[in-house]
Design a protein around this motif. Structure first.
Motif, short mmCIF file in Angstrom:
data_model
loop_
_atom_site.label_atom_id
_atom_site.label_comp_id
_atom_site.label_asym_id
_atom_site.label_seq_id
_atom_site.Cartn_x
_atom_site.Cartn_y
_atom_site.Cartn_z
N LEU A 215 0.82 -1.22 0.00
CA LEU A 215 0.00 0.00 0.00
C LEU A 215 0.84 1.26 0.00
CD1 LEU A 215 -2.54 -1.11 2.75
CD2 LEU A 215 -2.78 -1.38 0.28
N SER A 216 2.15 1.12 0.06
CA SER A 216 3.03 2.29 0.18
C SER A 216 2.87 3.24 -1.01
CB SER A 216 4.49 1.83 0.27
OG SER A 216 5.36 2.96 0.21
N PRO A 217 2.78 4.55 -0.76
CA PRO A 217 2.70 5.51 -1.86
C PRO A 217 4.01 5.69 -2.60
CG PRO A 217 2.80 6.66 0.24
CD PRO A 217 2.68 5.20 0.57
N ARG A 218 5.11 5.18 -2.02
CA ARG A 218 6.42 5.28 -2.68
C ARG A 218 6.89 3.90 -3.09
NH1 ARG A 218 10.60 8.30 1.05
NH2 ARG A 218 9.79 6.83 2.63
N PRO A 219 7.17 3.68 -4.38
CA PRO A 219 7.66 2.36 -4.81
C PRO A 219 9.09 2.15 -4.31
CG PRO A 219 7.66 3.91 -6.65
CD PRO A 219 7.01 4.62 -5.50
N MET A 220 9.23 1.21 -3.39
CA MET A 220 10.55 0.91 -2.83
C MET A 220 10.50 -0.48 -2.22
SD MET A 220 10.16 3.65 0.32
CE MET A 220 11.82 3.47 0.87
N ASP A 221 11.67 -1.07 -2.04
CA ASP A 221 11.73 -2.44 -1.54
C ASP A 221 11.31 -2.53 -0.07
OD1 ASP A 221 12.57 -3.42 -3.95
OD2 ASP A 221 14.71 -3.23 -3.47
N TYR A 222 11.70 -1.55 0.73
CA TYR A 222 11.41 -1.60 2.17
C TYR A 222 10.79 -0.29 2.62
CZ TYR A 222 14.33 -5.75 2.08
OH TYR A 222 14.85 -6.99 1.78
N PRO A 223 9.48 -0.13 2.39
CA PRO A 223 8.82 1.10 2.84
C PRO A 223 8.81 1.17 4.36
CG PRO A 223 7.22 -0.52 2.12
CD PRO A 223 8.55 -1.07 1.76
N GLN A 224 8.64 2.38 4.87
CA GLN A 224 8.62 2.58 6.32
C GLN A 224 7.20 2.30 6.82
OE1 GLN A 224 10.07 2.55 9.48
NE2 GLN A 224 11.50 4.02 8.59
N VAL A 225 7.06 1.19 7.53
CA VAL A 225 5.78 0.76 8.08
C VAL A 225 5.84 0.92 9.59
CG1 VAL A 225 4.20 -1.18 8.37
CG2 VAL A 225 5.40 -0.87 6.20
N ARG A 268 9.85 10.60 14.41
CA ARG A 268 11.07 11.03 15.10
C ARG A 268 12.02 9.85 15.25
NH1 ARG A 268 8.26 14.28 20.14
NH2 ARG A 268 7.47 16.07 18.95
N THR A 269 13.26 10.06 14.90
CA THR A 269 14.30 9.05 15.13
C THR A 269 15.54 9.76 15.65
OG1 THR A 269 15.46 9.13 13.00
CG2 THR A 269 13.41 7.84 13.08
N ILE A 270 16.50 8.99 16.15
CA ILE A 270 17.73 9.61 16.68
C ILE A 270 18.55 10.23 15.55
CG2 ILE A 270 17.84 8.12 18.71
CD1 ILE A 270 19.90 6.42 17.22
N GLU A 271 18.25 9.85 14.31
CA GLU A 271 18.97 10.41 13.17
C GLU A 271 18.20 11.53 12.49
OE1 GLU A 271 19.62 7.00 10.76
OE2 GLU A 271 21.22 6.19 12.04
N GLY A 272 17.05 11.93 13.09
CA GLY A 272 16.24 12.97 12.50
C GLY A 272 14.94 12.41 11.95
N PRO A 273 14.09 13.26 11.38
CA PRO A 273 12.80 12.81 10.87
C PRO A 273 12.94 11.79 9.75
CG PRO A 273 12.89 15.21 11.01
CD PRO A 273 14.28 14.72 11.21
N ALA A 274 12.10 10.74 9.80
CA ALA A 274 12.07 9.72 8.75
C ALA A 274 10.64 9.63 8.23
CB ALA A 274 12.51 8.36 9.29
N ARG A 275 10.50 9.68 6.92
CA ARG A 275 9.16 9.66 6.35
C ARG A 275 8.51 8.29 6.56
NH1 ARG A 275 7.03 11.01 0.16
NH2 ARG A 275 4.92 10.16 0.53
N VAL A 276 7.22 8.31 6.88
CA VAL A 276 6.43 7.10 7.11
C VAL A 276 5.52 6.87 5.90
CG1 VAL A 276 4.63 6.05 8.53
CG2 VAL A 276 6.49 7.32 9.61
N ASP A 277 5.49 5.64 5.42
CA ASP A 277 4.69 5.31 4.23
C ASP A 277 3.36 4.65 4.57
OD1 ASP A 277 6.73 6.03 2.17
OD2 ASP A 277 7.86 4.47 3.23
N VAL A 278 3.37 3.78 5.57
CA VAL A 278 2.17 3.01 5.91
C VAL A 278 2.01 3.00 7.42
CG1 VAL A 278 0.97 0.79 5.68
CG2 VAL A 278 2.58 1.53 3.90
N ILE A 279 0.79 3.29 7.88
CA ILE A 279 0.49 3.27 9.31
C ILE A 279 -0.58 2.21 9.56
CG2 ILE A 279 -0.42 4.57 11.27
CD1 ILE A 279 0.57 7.12 9.94
N TYR A 280 -0.18 1.15 10.29
CA TYR A 280 -1.15 0.17 10.77
C TYR A 280 -1.66 0.73 12.09
CZ TYR A 280 -2.90 -4.34 12.54
OH TYR A 280 -3.69 -5.34 13.07
N ARG A 281 -2.80 1.35 12.03
CA ARG A 281 -3.27 2.09 13.21
C ARG A 281 -4.16 1.21 14.07
NH1 ARG A 281 -9.15 3.69 12.94
NH2 ARG A 281 -9.74 3.19 10.82
#
Length: 484
Positions: A215-225, A268-281
């Protein structure tokens, strides 16, 4: 002395393991013979081993009380439930069919509303639907799927036929306990898995992650879930943490996320903001976004709906999917299947009376001592009346509730729920049960091999919910002819 199946009598109910005293069903013969070979001391030893495993693995659930929250060890019965594969294949087909139709309905409801215009589902049913979200009108989720995860509750009646009791599409829970039940059983009875061809369930976390990733809006191998949880005080927090860990996804709370000016969600991460692709809420609609729903919610993320509508993040299940949880709308699902799919329903509904209909309401009021009455949008077994077990005062109170708000109530006949042998106070007795399989729908659909079996541990009780004294069993889908 052990278990004497000749003395086991389900008392006229359809029993899942024993067709009659001393007569195990074909798929259960190996299990029944094995259990009969164990002495009392060994059976108790296995039961204690299960309790220790549950404590060691930290399997718990939370009960809300007036004094706060109480974490309790998961109540588990060591005798598995067995369903033959040849029966399960039909159930699996029926569940796929049902969720496909439900997703067509939800998508239609928030867009063209053809089913309403054609008079299949009356406008009056939808006008008072508590979980319809006006904010979702015109939305088109990926693949046209709103309910990506569904947990439909199934029961068997005296005829042994499976019926759908209700659908759970908002934030269906319980799959972690299905997975852990299997792990506990493998610890307690490892030898049984050598003599049965049991369908596995442990691929569910991988299937769940694959569905989410698709369901990720960005085509990539490992989306941020990520898994969005209300926090540690939620009754299902064990499951939130469990699924996040098994999927290798981040477990987050609302404060860990923000929507930026580009209408994208960042974590929020220790390395700065990371974009989220999918949220299992795992948060109800009304608490998801204080900009759109409850303005005082501290659980959600301001701007989340904006990001979702812009197509920059996927939300699972989609907001608004819970409109089909309504038990009044449940009554129309067979009609939805015929309307959208042009097919006959594979799995029947339990016969249902709609109290909003004057004639059906009068029938319900005249037969409260024979019916189960349920509010349209409650869950967990709360707010219902089991007529045959209720007092005259309780039935009168429910009659008053129905008259005041008929749209909010349905009624169903008291089913002769199937039973299964259950270890209770050192003896094996029949106890009533239900089943919650889990269905995933994205680019494809997957159905768990079995599901979460919940069992009423109190003699004669029909209430299987763990919060009200119920327990659980491992569910085996057994191939009786694995060589084919």
């Amino acid at each position: 002395m052990g278990i004497d199946w000749q003395r086991y009598d389900p008392g006229g109910f359809y029993d899942e393991l024993m067709a009659a005293p001393g007569q195990p069903r074909p798929a259960a013969r190996t299990l029944a013979n094995y259990l009969a070979s164990l002495g009392d001391a060994e059976i108790q030893e296995r039961r204690l081993a299960a309790e220790h495993a549950i404590l060691e693995m930290g399997i718990s659930f939370t009960v809300y009380t007036e004094g706060g929250n109480i974490d309790r060890a998961w109540p588990f019965d060591i005798i598995p439930r067995i369903i033959p594969l040849e029966e399960w294949i039909r159930v699996e087909r029926g569940l796929r069919q049902r969720l496909t139709a439900l997703n067509r309905f939800i998508d239609d409801l928030y867009n063209e509303r053809r089913i309403v215009r054609d008079g299949v589902v009356p406008e009056a049913v939808l006008a008072h639907s508590r979980n319809f979200r006006e904010q979702c009108r015109g939305m088109r989720p990926v693949h046209g799927v709103w309910a990506h995860i569904c947990g439909s509750d199934l029961v068997r009646d005296a005829d042994g036929c499976f019926y759908v009791l209700e659908d759970n599409l908002r934030v269906p829970s319980g799959v972690s306990y299905m997975l852990e039940n299997r792990q506990v059983t493998k610890r307690v009875f490892p030898e049984l898995f050598e003599h049965h061809s049991i369908r596995p369930v442990d691929e569910y976390p991988a299937q769940l992650f694959d569905m989410l990733a698709s369901l990720s809006p960005r085509p990539m191998d490992y989306p941020q879930v990520v898994v969005l949880t209300p926090g540690i005080y939620n009754s299902a927090y064990f499951e939130h943490a469990y699924l996040a860990q098994r999927m290798g996804a981040e477990l987050v709370e609302g404060a860990d996320l923000r929507v930026a000016e580009d209408d994208c969600v960042y974590m929020r991460t220790i390395e700065g903001p990371a974009r989220v692709d999918v949220i299992y809420r795992r948060i109800d609609d009304l608490y998801l976004d204080p900009e759109v729903f409850q303005p005082d919610s501290l659980l959600g993320v301001p701007g989340l709906m904006r990001a979702w509508r812009a197509g920059n993040v996927a939300l699972v299940n989609a907001p608004g999917a819970g409109v089909a949880d309504d038990k009044v709308i449940y009554a129309f699902v067979p009609d939805m299947i015929r309307y959208y799919l042009d097919e006959a329903p594979i799995l029947p509904n339990v016969p249902t009376y709609l109290c909003m209909d004057p004639r059906q309401r009068e029938h319900v009021l005249a037969h409260l001592d024979q019916l189960v009455v349920k509010p349209a949008n409650e869950s967990g077994g709360y707010g219902m009346l089991v007529g045959p077990h209720a007092t005259p005062e309780q039935r009168q109170a429910f009659a008053d509730l129905i008259r005041r708000d008929p749209r909010n109530y349905i009624a169903q006949p008291t089913l002769q729920l199937s039973t299964a042998p259950t270890l209770c106070d050192g003896a094996v007795e029949p106890r009533h049960l239900d089943l919650r399989p889990f269905v995933l729908q994205g680019v494809r659909s997957d159905v768990t091999a079995g599901g979460l079996t919940r069992v009423a541990l109190r003699r004669g009780s029909l209430v299987v919910n763990s919060s009200q004294g119920g327990g659980s069993k491992d569910t085996w889908i057994v191939d009786t002819d694995p060589g084919d």
